[in-house]
Design a protein around this motif. Structure first.
Motif, mmCIF file in Angstrom:
data_model
loop_
_atom_site.group_PDB
_atom_site.id
_atom_site.type_symbol
_atom_site.label_atom_id
_atom_site.label_comp_id
_atom_site.label_asym_id
_atom_site.label_seq_id
_atom_site.Cartn_x
_atom_site.Cartn_y
_atom_site.Cartn_z
ATOM 1 N N UNK A 204 20.869 -41.768 16.800
ATOM 2 C CA UNK A 204 20.149 -40.544 17.121
ATOM 3 C C UNK A 204 21.122 -39.468 17.586
ATOM 4 N N UNK A 205 20.755 -38.221 17.375
ATOM 5 C CA UNK A 205 21.548 -37.111 17.880
ATOM 6 C C UNK A 205 21.113 -36.837 19.305
ATOM 7 N N UNK A 206 22.025 -37.035 20.249
ATOM 8 C CA UNK A 206 21.689 -36.877 21.656
ATOM 9 C C UNK A 206 21.316 -35.439 21.972
ATOM 10 N N UNK A 207 20.369 -35.280 22.877
ATOM 11 C CA UNK A 207 19.958 -33.964 23.360
ATOM 12 C C UNK A 207 19.620 -34.104 24.838
ATOM 13 N N UNK A 208 19.732 -33.039 25.615
ATOM 14 C CA UNK A 208 19.448 -33.127 27.045
ATOM 15 C C UNK A 208 17.968 -33.291 27.375
ATOM 16 N N UNK A 209 17.088 -32.966 26.413
ATOM 17 C CA UNK A 209 15.655 -33.119 26.623
ATOM 18 C C UNK A 209 15.096 -34.057 25.567
ATOM 19 N N UNK A 210 14.350 -35.060 26.001
ATOM 20 C CA UNK A 210 13.698 -36.002 25.092
ATOM 21 C C UNK A 210 12.194 -35.896 25.306
ATOM 22 N N UNK A 211 11.436 -35.760 24.211
ATOM 23 C CA UNK A 211 9.980 -35.655 24.304
ATOM 24 C C UNK A 211 9.347 -36.671 23.362
ATOM 25 N N UNK A 212 8.171 -37.136 23.734
ATOM 26 C CA UNK A 212 7.468 -38.070 22.867
ATOM 27 C C UNK A 212 6.132 -38.493 23.452
ATOM 28 N N UNK A 213 5.236 -38.893 22.555
ATOM 29 C CA UNK A 213 3.921 -39.394 22.960
ATOM 30 C C UNK A 213 3.658 -40.743 22.338
ATOM 31 N N UNK A 214 4.246 -41.815 22.881
ATOM 32 C CA UNK A 214 4.081 -43.144 22.277
ATOM 33 C C UNK A 214 2.652 -43.658 22.401
ATOM 34 N N UNK A 215 2.059 -44.153 21.311
ATOM 35 C CA UNK A 215 0.712 -44.729 21.383
ATOM 36 C C UNK A 215 0.710 -45.987 22.242
ATOM 37 N N UNK A 216 -0.388 -46.195 22.948
ATOM 38 C CA UNK A 216 -0.535 -47.452 23.698
ATOM 39 C C UNK A 216 -2.012 -47.796 23.784
ATOM 40 N N UNK A 217 -2.310 -49.080 23.723
ATOM 41 C CA UNK A 217 -3.691 -49.549 23.792
ATOM 42 C C UNK A 217 -3.912 -50.568 24.897
ATOM 43 N N UNK A 218 -2.839 -51.033 25.517
ATOM 44 C CA UNK A 218 -2.963 -52.135 26.477
ATOM 45 C C UNK A 218 -3.318 -51.664 27.864
ATOM 46 N N UNK A 219 -4.598 -51.308 28.077
ATOM 47 C CA UNK A 219 -5.014 -50.822 29.384
ATOM 48 C C UNK A 219 -5.777 -51.863 30.196
#
Length: 545
Positions: free
Chosen positions: A272-287
């Motif tokens: 990956x190309x490193x950047x000072x800011x990382x954003x993401x919305x990983x799906x999750x179902x295990x509640x």
């Protein structure tokens, strides 16, 4: 370079919380102004709002000419006050602005030349305050009164002061300062980093490593809606990762070729190309409640969240991260899921909460949990911009739509039975308005979600947009589900943003998105924090206009 006139010493004000500086020649008492932090261009703008005689000035028109985004800028007020019995004009630069410009300097030496003023910052271990130095015609001005008598001040240059080290230098025009005092609307200060003496030379050479650029690495990028919000906030997306090929094609179609199509569970983070800011919305179902042996992050249903956390930890340049998810992530297991994330990323100062996209100008009420983690100082979540009575409505969002706009004709055509059901549903109503003889067996059992067959209301924001084909979310006045363009409008996307792929894929792409205005609001608070960090570390210039 310039004929030297005199120098003055200023010290950080412990009571005022900023830097104070006075000079009878340069300022006029009672002039009022606004400080505007233009973090997009890494500037601080000073706009005069009122002359010393009380005459108001149209500072907002000046801001408009300078193309300042006042809505998303930090704005502070200032007034040239007076000092002592002689009513000497006093400029007081407070709080974040003072800290940003002057850093940790113990003293400022203000060297006044005929055409230029140079402010130098020093740190010292000696508590004695050096006195002012004059030469030439200015000597008469550099006298102090004691018990009614006039005496000559000692000549002293702080740069020669024992155990004193120079930290920085700021240069600006005397004429420009005079303009601020009431003769014009603006002045200009440009930072000139002037380190010396060994260790400061080393700091100067390493400034490039200290500076944090507005760059983002994005995970679970989808069609690029969240990234679009960060772009509109002023960030460059340098890397994006998405598993779905058609979603990635939409991303590439609108945002260029920085996206990589791969599964995060197999992806080698060293690529990956490193950047000072990382954003993401990983799906999750295990509640479901975690037991004593299994943590939430170890739940297979939450493997993508765990993998995203790993990506953050393995990035050597990550200074700020954003984790976006459904609100339940904050309450699962009485907050245990949230606590696990915070503990695993304990080297970040993390804020979190639930944000409603309608509060930021999006014509859709969509609540999302947002975590912001920071290594550059705590970053608070953005405050709401709109109150409920100001929310953008569906009717406003749909204004001007026609079939020639991309994706407006992309919608699922209802079959005859489905269209019959739609006819019975008014705005704001759902499947419950359908006669029993037309309801499905599931509807008759009463366990159907309230969004099914929900018809949008023109005078209100939209409900949360899921897959409109699966939920049958209806147009306010037509008996059909929403088009892709109508959904895009409800997510705050411009009409120039075009979705590609088959219809089913496009419907899911938009349903998985984050509203642009919400993402932009988050991006703006991060951008401000980065800009202030860069200023504190002397890697940005302040330009005051």
């Amino acid at each position: 370079m310039f004929n030297f006139v005199k120098n003055k010493i200023a010290k950080r004000s412990k009571t005022r919380g900023g830097i104070t500086f006075s000079d009878k020649e340069l300022f006029e008492v009672s002039a009022k102004f606004k400080y505007v932090v233009d973090s997009k261009n890494n500037k601080v703008i000073l706009l005069q709002t009122e002359k010393a005689n009380g005459e108001p000035l149209d500072w907002k028109s000046k801001a408009k000419k300078l193309k300042l985004d006042l809505e998303n800028s930090l704005i502070r007020s200032g007034t040239v006050s007076r000092k002592g019995k002689n009513q000497i004009p006093l400029v007081d630069i407070r709080n974040q602005i003072a800290n940003g410009v002057f850093g940790d300097a113990d003293y400022l030496q203000v060297n006044i030349y005929e055409d230029t003023v140079i402010v130098e910052g020093f740190e010292t271990q000696n508590d004695k305050l050096p006195e002012e130095k004059s030469s030439g015609k200015a000597k008469k001005q550099n006298r102090i009164r004691s018990n009614g008598r006039t005496k000559k001040a000692s000549v002293f240059d702080i740069s020669q002061f024992a155990k004193t080290k120079k930290k920085f230098e700021v240069s600006f025009s005397k004429e420009e300062l005079r303009q601020v005092a009431g003769q014009s609307h603006s002045f200009h200060i440009e930072s000139i980093l002037s380190y010396s003496e060994g260790v400061f030379e080393e700091i100067k050479e390493s400034l490039e490593n200290v500076h944090i650029p507005l760059q983002v690495a994005s995970f679970f990028s989808g069609a690029g809606l969240m990234d679009q919000g960060f772009r509109e906030a002023g960030f460059d997306i340098v890397f994006a990762l998405e598993k779905d090929e058609q979603a990635a094609e939409t991303y590439r179609h609108n945002n260029g070729d920085c996206i990589v199509v791969d599964d995060i569970q197999r992806f080698d983070f060293s690529l990956m190309k490193d950047a000072p800011v990382i954003v993401g919305g990983p799906p999750c179902q295990g509640f479901s409640a975690a037991n004593r042996k299994t943590n939430f992050l170890d739940n297979p249903n939450n493997a993508l969240v765990k993998r995203y956390v790993q990506a953050i930890k393995e990035s050597s340049k990550c200074k700020v991260f954003v984790l976006e998810n459904v609100p339940q992530i904050l309450t699962a297991g009485e907050g245990k899921f949230k606590d696990e994330i915070i503990q695993t990323l304990s080297d970040f100062d993390i804020t979190y909460g639930v944000l409603n996209s309608a509060d930021y100008g999006c014509p859709q009420e969509r609540s999302r949990a947002i975590f912001i983690g920071s290594k550059i100082g705590r970053i608070e979540l953005p405050k709401p911009i709109y109150q409920p009575h100001e929310y953008v409505t569906v009717g406003q969002a749909f204004m001007g739509l026609h079939e020639n706009i991309p994706n407006q004709t992309d919608y699922s055509k209802p079959n005859p039975d489905t269209e019959k059901r739609m006819r019975y549903i008014g705005q704001g109503e759902n499947w419950k308005s359908i006669p029993d003889n037309l309801k499905t067996p599931k509807m008759l059992k009463g366990n159907t979600h309230s969004s099914i067959y929900r018809r949008l209301e023109e005078d209100k924001p939209s409900i949360t947009i899921t897959n409109v084909r699966k939920s049958n979310i209806l147009h306010p006045t037509e008996n059909r589900v929403l088009s892709i363009r109508e959904c895009a409008r409800l997510f705050g996307l411009r009409d120039s943003f075009e979705f590609v792929g088959n219809l089913s894929s496009k419907q899911q792409q938009i349903a998985n998105g984050v509203p642009v205005q919400l993402a932009k609001a988050v991006g703006n608070v991060i951008k401000k924090a980065i800009s202030m960090f860069n200023v504190r570390n002397k890697t940005e210039s302040f330009v005051l206009v």
